[in-house]
Design an enzyme around this catalytic site. Structure first.
Site, PDB file in Angstrom:
ATOM      1  N   VAL A 120       0.837  -1.202   0.000  1.00  0.00           N
ATOM      2  CA  VAL A 120       0.000   0.000   0.000  1.00  0.00           C
ATOM      3  C   VAL A 120       0.874   1.254   0.000  1.00  0.00           C
ATOM      4  CG1 VAL A 120      -1.916  -1.147   1.166  1.00  0.00           C
ATOM      5  CG2 VAL A 120      -0.154  -0.056   2.550  1.00  0.00           C
ATOM      6  N   HIS A 136      -4.570  -3.933  -2.329  1.00  0.00           N
ATOM      7  CA  HIS A 136      -4.933  -3.521  -0.970  1.00  0.00           C
ATOM      8  C   HIS A 136      -4.982  -2.010  -0.792  1.00  0.00           C
ATOM      9  CE1 HIS A 136      -3.511  -7.704   0.673  1.00  0.00           C
ATOM     10  NE2 HIS A 136      -4.651  -7.756   0.022  1.00  0.00           N
ATOM     11  N   CYS A 144     -13.416   8.796   3.262  1.00  0.00           N
ATOM     12  CA  CYS A 144     -14.439   8.895   4.299  1.00  0.00           C
ATOM     13  C   CYS A 144     -14.853   7.474   4.693  1.00  0.00           C
ATOM     14  CB  CYS A 144     -15.628   9.656   3.723  1.00  0.00           C
ATOM     15  SG  CYS A 144     -17.090   9.568   4.764  1.00  0.00           S
ATOM     16  N   THR A 207       6.540 -11.999  -0.322  1.00  0.00           N
ATOM     17  CA  THR A 207       5.258 -12.154   0.370  1.00  0.00           C
ATOM     18  C   THR A 207       5.237 -13.475   1.126  1.00  0.00           C
ATOM     19  OG1 THR A 207       2.855 -12.426   0.107  1.00  0.00           O
ATOM     20  CG2 THR A 207       4.187 -12.880  -1.834  1.00  0.00           C
ATOM     21  N   SER A 208       4.635 -13.445   2.325  1.00  0.00           N
ATOM     22  CA  SER A 208       4.581 -14.664   3.131  1.00  0.00           C
ATOM     23  C   SER A 208       3.554 -15.641   2.570  1.00  0.00           C
ATOM     24  CB  SER A 208       4.208 -14.311   4.573  1.00  0.00           C
ATOM     25  OG  SER A 208       2.978 -13.622   4.587  1.00  0.00           O
TER      26      SER A 208
HETATM   27  P1  NAD Z   1       4.311 -10.216   5.152  1.00  0.00           P
HETATM   28  O1  NAD Z   1       4.859  -9.207   6.122  1.00  0.00           O
HETATM   29  O2  NAD Z   1       3.340 -11.207   5.631  1.00  0.00           O
HETATM   30  O3  NAD Z   1       5.531 -11.038   4.504  1.00  0.00           O
HETATM   31  C1  NAD Z   1       6.692 -10.427   4.040  1.00  0.00           C
HETATM   32  C2  NAD Z   1       7.558 -11.508   3.425  1.00  0.00           C
HETATM   33  O4  NAD Z   1       8.687 -10.877   2.857  1.00  0.00           O
HETATM   34  C3  NAD Z   1       8.068 -12.546   4.427  1.00  0.00           C
HETATM   35  O5  NAD Z   1       7.836 -13.836   3.894  1.00  0.00           O
HETATM   36  C4  NAD Z   1       9.572 -12.252   4.530  1.00  0.00           C
HETATM   37  O6  NAD Z   1      10.326 -13.445   4.688  1.00  0.00           O
HETATM   38  C5  NAD Z   1       9.840 -11.627   3.176  1.00  0.00           C
HETATM   39  N1  NAD Z   1      10.944 -10.665   3.132  1.00  0.00           N
HETATM   40  C6  NAD Z   1      11.359  -9.808   4.089  1.00  0.00           C
HETATM   41  N2  NAD Z   1      12.357  -9.035   3.624  1.00  0.00           N
HETATM   42  C7  NAD Z   1      12.576  -9.427   2.341  1.00  0.00           C
HETATM   43  C8  NAD Z   1      13.468  -8.995   1.320  1.00  0.00           C
HETATM   44  N3  NAD Z   1      14.361  -8.015   1.519  1.00  0.00           N
HETATM   45  N4  NAD Z   1      13.404  -9.609   0.105  1.00  0.00           N
HETATM   46  C9  NAD Z   1      12.526 -10.635  -0.128  1.00  0.00           C
HETATM   47  N5  NAD Z   1      11.655 -11.066   0.808  1.00  0.00           N
HETATM   48  C10 NAD Z   1      11.677 -10.472   2.020  1.00  0.00           C
HETATM   49  O7  NAD Z   1       3.781  -9.357   3.947  1.00  0.00           O
HETATM   50  P2  NAD Z   1       2.667  -9.670   2.885  1.00  0.00           P
HETATM   51  O8  NAD Z   1       2.814 -11.076   2.424  1.00  0.00           O
HETATM   52  O9  NAD Z   1       2.772  -8.560   1.910  1.00  0.00           O
HETATM   53  O10 NAD Z   1       1.256  -9.571   3.651  1.00  0.00           O
HETATM   54  C11 NAD Z   1       0.991  -8.730   4.720  1.00  0.00           C
HETATM   55  C12 NAD Z   1      -0.063  -7.638   4.511  1.00  0.00           C
HETATM   56  O11 NAD Z   1       0.526  -6.470   5.045  1.00  0.00           O
HETATM   57  C13 NAD Z   1      -0.437  -7.286   3.116  1.00  0.00           C
HETATM   58  O12 NAD Z   1      -1.816  -7.196   3.094  1.00  0.00           O
HETATM   59  C14 NAD Z   1       0.128  -5.870   2.872  1.00  0.00           C
HETATM   60  O13 NAD Z   1      -0.851  -5.045   2.305  1.00  0.00           O
HETATM   61  C15 NAD Z   1       0.424  -5.338   4.232  1.00  0.00           C
HETATM   62  N6  NAD Z   1       1.710  -4.596   4.358  1.00  0.00           N
HETATM   63  C16 NAD Z   1       2.124  -3.741   3.369  1.00  0.00           C
HETATM   64  C17 NAD Z   1       3.319  -3.063   3.502  1.00  0.00           C
HETATM   65  C18 NAD Z   1       3.759  -2.122   2.388  1.00  0.00           C
HETATM   66  O14 NAD Z   1       2.926  -1.581   1.690  1.00  0.00           O
HETATM   67  N7  NAD Z   1       5.068  -1.922   2.190  1.00  0.00           N
HETATM   68  C19 NAD Z   1       4.118  -3.238   4.624  1.00  0.00           C
HETATM   69  C20 NAD Z   1       3.662  -4.108   5.633  1.00  0.00           C
HETATM   70  C21 NAD Z   1       2.449  -4.789   5.482  1.00  0.00           C
END
Ligand code: NAD
Length: 264
Positions: A120, A136, A144, A207-208
């Site tokens: 996001v 997302h 709003c 992504t996890s």
């Molecule tokens: P997550 O936090 O669940 O997973 C992040 C994944 O990235 C993990 O598996 C981790 O091992 C891996 N990771 C960490 N550093 C890395 C790197 N340098 N290179 C490659 N992989 C790396 O995140 P998600 O799967 O995106 O889901 C969580 C939710 O949180 C989503 O809905 C998202 O919208 C939101 N979110 C977004 C942000 C953002 O916009 N930057 C930040 C935090 C959470």
């Protein structure tokens, strides 16, 4: 399938050389349709924490998943607003990293390309990606909470301690993001699922894979016969038909683009 990884120091750049799975490289080179799914890990090296890493300092007492819900906002809108104001500050101070830039280049190299992000933070768009679906939402936009109309905020209100009110109807304002328990925008989700179901290769990066429905893209693509590559710092459970590259997105993705398309 075992995660394939072999790191050798790259003396020229100081970044490790990642051994890329040959099958993934071979499938990507002629691919006409490529879908990339990204998550918080792609932005980690820009200084935007993943949810797992985010709860430090002031926010250590909370779970991110408990703040990113409609129930949390109904219970304590000011708390949720402050948490998002803090995260918005991080995002505004961040710059796209080498992974964001490499994905923007990939878009120009593949005839039919779609980047689907769960992030996001707006960093893909800032890096130049245009064939982009933000599943997302975007934390920098405010809506709003009643009518969902977009409201332009001045800088001071954006970092206010209290959730401001809608100038039209008086309801609390909130970030334009999809919270846990809320529905994704239907058209965006359909576009992503359709593209995953007909692509030649799907890459899932940083992504996890725990958040659905975004995580469905991987089995949808794999079951339709696509090659699937997972790029993550942590190994995923071994899965048939999935190639894994263990490494940081900002290191691996530029190397992949260079290797497959001879692009710098
Ligand atoms: P997550 O936090 O669940 O997973 C992040 C994944 O990235 C993990 O598996 C981790 O091992 C891996 N990771 C960490 N550093 C890395 C790197 N340098 N290179 C490659 N992989 C790396 O995140 P998600 O799967 O995106 O889901 C969580 C939710 O949180 C989503 O809905 C998202 O919208 C939101 N979110 C977004 C942000 C953002 O916009 N930057 C930040 C935090 C959470």
């Amino acid at each position: 399938m075992e995660p394939s990884l072999e790191r050798t120091p790259n003396e020229a750049s100081g970044s490790p050389n990642i051994r890329l799975p040959p099958n993934l490289v071979e499938r990507l080179a002629p691919a006409r349709r490529v879908v990339v799914l990204t998550g918080a890990g792609v932005s980690a090296e820009s200084g935007v924490p993943t949810f797992r890493d985010a709860q430090t300092g002031l926010w250590a007492r909370y779970r991110a998943e408990d703040l990113a819900t409609p129930e949390a906002f109904a219970r304590d809108p000011d708390l949720v607003w402050r948490w998002y104001a803090w995260r918005r500050g991080l995002v505004e101070a961040a710059e796209p990293n080498a992974a964001h830039h490499a994905l923007a280049r990939m878009e120009a190299l593949v005839p039919e390309f779609l980047l689907v992000t769960q992030n996001v933070d707006g960093l893909h768009a800032r890096a130049g990606s245009r064939r982009l679906v933000e599943l997302h939402g975007d934390i920098r936009r405010t809506i709003c909470s009643r009518e969902r109309c977009v409201v332009e905020l001045d800088r001071a209100s954006a970092h206010d301690e209290h959730a401001p009110s809608c100038p039209r109807c008086g309801a609390r304002l909130r970030p334009d993001v999809v919270w846990f328990g809320e529905s994704l925008p239907e058209a965006a989700l359909q576009q992503a699922l359709t593209a995953a179901g007909r692509c030649d290769v799907l890459l899932s990066i940083g992504t996890s894979g725990l958040v659905v429905p975004a995580a469905w893209l991987v089995p949808v693509a794999r079951d339709a016969g696509a090659a699937v590559g997972i790029i993550n710092t942590d190994p995923s459970p071994a899965a048939f038909g999935v190639e894994q590259v263990i490494g940081r997105a900002a290191t691996v993705v530029p190397q992949l683009v260079r290797r497959v398309w001879n692009e710098g």
